[in-house]
Design a protein around this motif. Structure first.
Motif, PDB file in Angstrom:
ATOM      1  N   THR A  77       0.869  -1.173   0.000  1.00  0.00           N
ATOM      2  CA  THR A  77       0.000   0.000   0.000  1.00  0.00           C
ATOM      3  C   THR A  77       0.909   1.227   0.000  1.00  0.00           C
ATOM      4  OG1 THR A  77      -1.852   1.048   1.119  1.00  0.00           O
ATOM      5  CG2 THR A  77      -0.180   0.086   2.524  1.00  0.00           C
ATOM      6  N   ASN A  78       0.312   2.413  -0.108  1.00  0.00           N
ATOM      7  CA  ASN A  78       1.136   3.633  -0.084  1.00  0.00           C
ATOM      8  C   ASN A  78       0.945   4.371   1.226  1.00  0.00           C
ATOM      9  OD1 ASN A  78       2.427   3.371  -2.506  1.00  0.00           O
ATOM     10  ND2 ASN A  78       0.842   4.446  -3.660  1.00  0.00           N
ATOM     11  N   ARG A  79       2.011   5.017   1.680  1.00  0.00           N
ATOM     12  CA  ARG A  79       1.961   5.830   2.898  1.00  0.00           C
ATOM     13  C   ARG A  79       2.544   7.193   2.576  1.00  0.00           C
ATOM     14  NH1 ARG A  79       5.492   3.504   7.539  1.00  0.00           N
ATOM     15  NH2 ARG A  79       6.906   5.207   7.079  1.00  0.00           N
TER      16      ARG A  79
ATOM     17  N   PRO B 284       5.633   3.318  -1.138  1.00  0.00           N
ATOM     18  CA  PRO B 284       5.090   1.973  -0.907  1.00  0.00           C
ATOM     19  C   PRO B 284       5.606   1.327   0.381  1.00  0.00           C
ATOM     20  CG  PRO B 284       6.791   1.931  -2.614  1.00  0.00           C
ATOM     21  CD  PRO B 284       6.619   3.363  -2.226  1.00  0.00           C
TER      22      PRO B 284
ATOM     23  N   SER C  20       1.614  -4.152   3.203  1.00  0.00           N
ATOM     24  CA  SER C  20       0.278  -4.006   3.808  1.00  0.00           C
ATOM     25  C   SER C  20      -0.199  -5.362   4.337  1.00  0.00           C
ATOM     26  CB  SER C  20      -0.714  -3.458   2.783  1.00  0.00           C
ATOM     27  OG  SER C  20      -1.095  -4.468   1.889  1.00  0.00           O
TER      28      SER C  20
END
Ligand code: URA
Length: 211
Positions: A52-54, A66, A69
């Motif tokens: 996932t992206n943060r 990235p 997740s």
């Protein structure tokens, strides 16, 4: 039958494996080579982990970066030789949960006998890496995976240093959903259930308990 096998034949792994095979390689060296190989095999076995992206700030700007997740993955070491793969994999994934399955091989029947199990909760949501250096008869691997599945695991991969054709066949038949990662598919088992050409008894070579 579908063959769920990934042979990780990277030159660095094959070079290190050759040193491990040599009967004159000392226990400390054998252990550190297995750890190095486990890191490299771990890359392959975790290649498709969900991401996932943060939002983060680099020293220059904001970015969506990235990160892994989902629930933390779990590494199941099949005692005792599995611990030789565990240390390297934990360096690769320090946040991993760890389980242990204690199995010994009845020397007459070659069947796996369970004597210990301890693992984390919520296995249904985790990728589980079951690790044991030698997929020989396949009995221990099958029993370990049976146990992990009976505790809820649904997404399982098996990592071994060496696989025999007999062990591969058994695991593919009993657990067709499990992908097997190995550094080498070997020629055969001998009558005592040892892999040829192999490395000998992996536990004894790891822990210096050779006769
Ligand atoms: N277990 C080992 O440690 N080595 C073999 O060759 C087979 C099973």
């Amino acid at each position: 039958m579908k063959n769920n096998l990934v042979v990780v034949d990277h030159p660095m792994i094959q070079h290190k494996l050759t040193i491990m095979r040599d009967r004159d390689t000392a226990s400390g060296k054998f252990r550190s080579l297995l750890k190095e190989i486990s890191l490299l095999m771990g890359y392959e076995a975790t290649r498709d982990l969900p991401m996932t992206n943060r939002s983060i700030e680099t020293p220059l700007e904001e970015m969506e970066a990235p990160v892994l997740s989902g629930k933390k993955l779990c590494i199941f070491s099949v005692l005792r030789a599995g611990d030789g793969l565990l240390t390297g994999l934990l360096e690769l994934v320090p946040s991993a949960r760890v389980g242990h399955v204690g199995l010994y091989r009845d020397e007459e029947t070659l069947e796996a006998v369970e004597y210990f199990y301890k693992g984390p909760q919520q296995l249904e949501d985790r990728l589980c890496l079951v690790v044991d250096p030698m997929l020989a008869t396949g009995n221990s691997a099958k029993a370990a995976i049976d146990k992990v599945k009976s505790n809820g695991a649904k997404n399982i991969r098996f990592i071994c240093l060496l696989a025999s054709p007999e062990g591969l066949e058994l695991l593919n038949r009993e657990h067709p959903d499990v992908t097997i990662y190995t550094a080498s598919l070997e020629r055969e088992l001998n009558s005592s259930g040892y892999i040829l050409p192999g490395v000998g008894d992996a536990g004894d070579r790891l822990f210096g308990t050779c006769k």
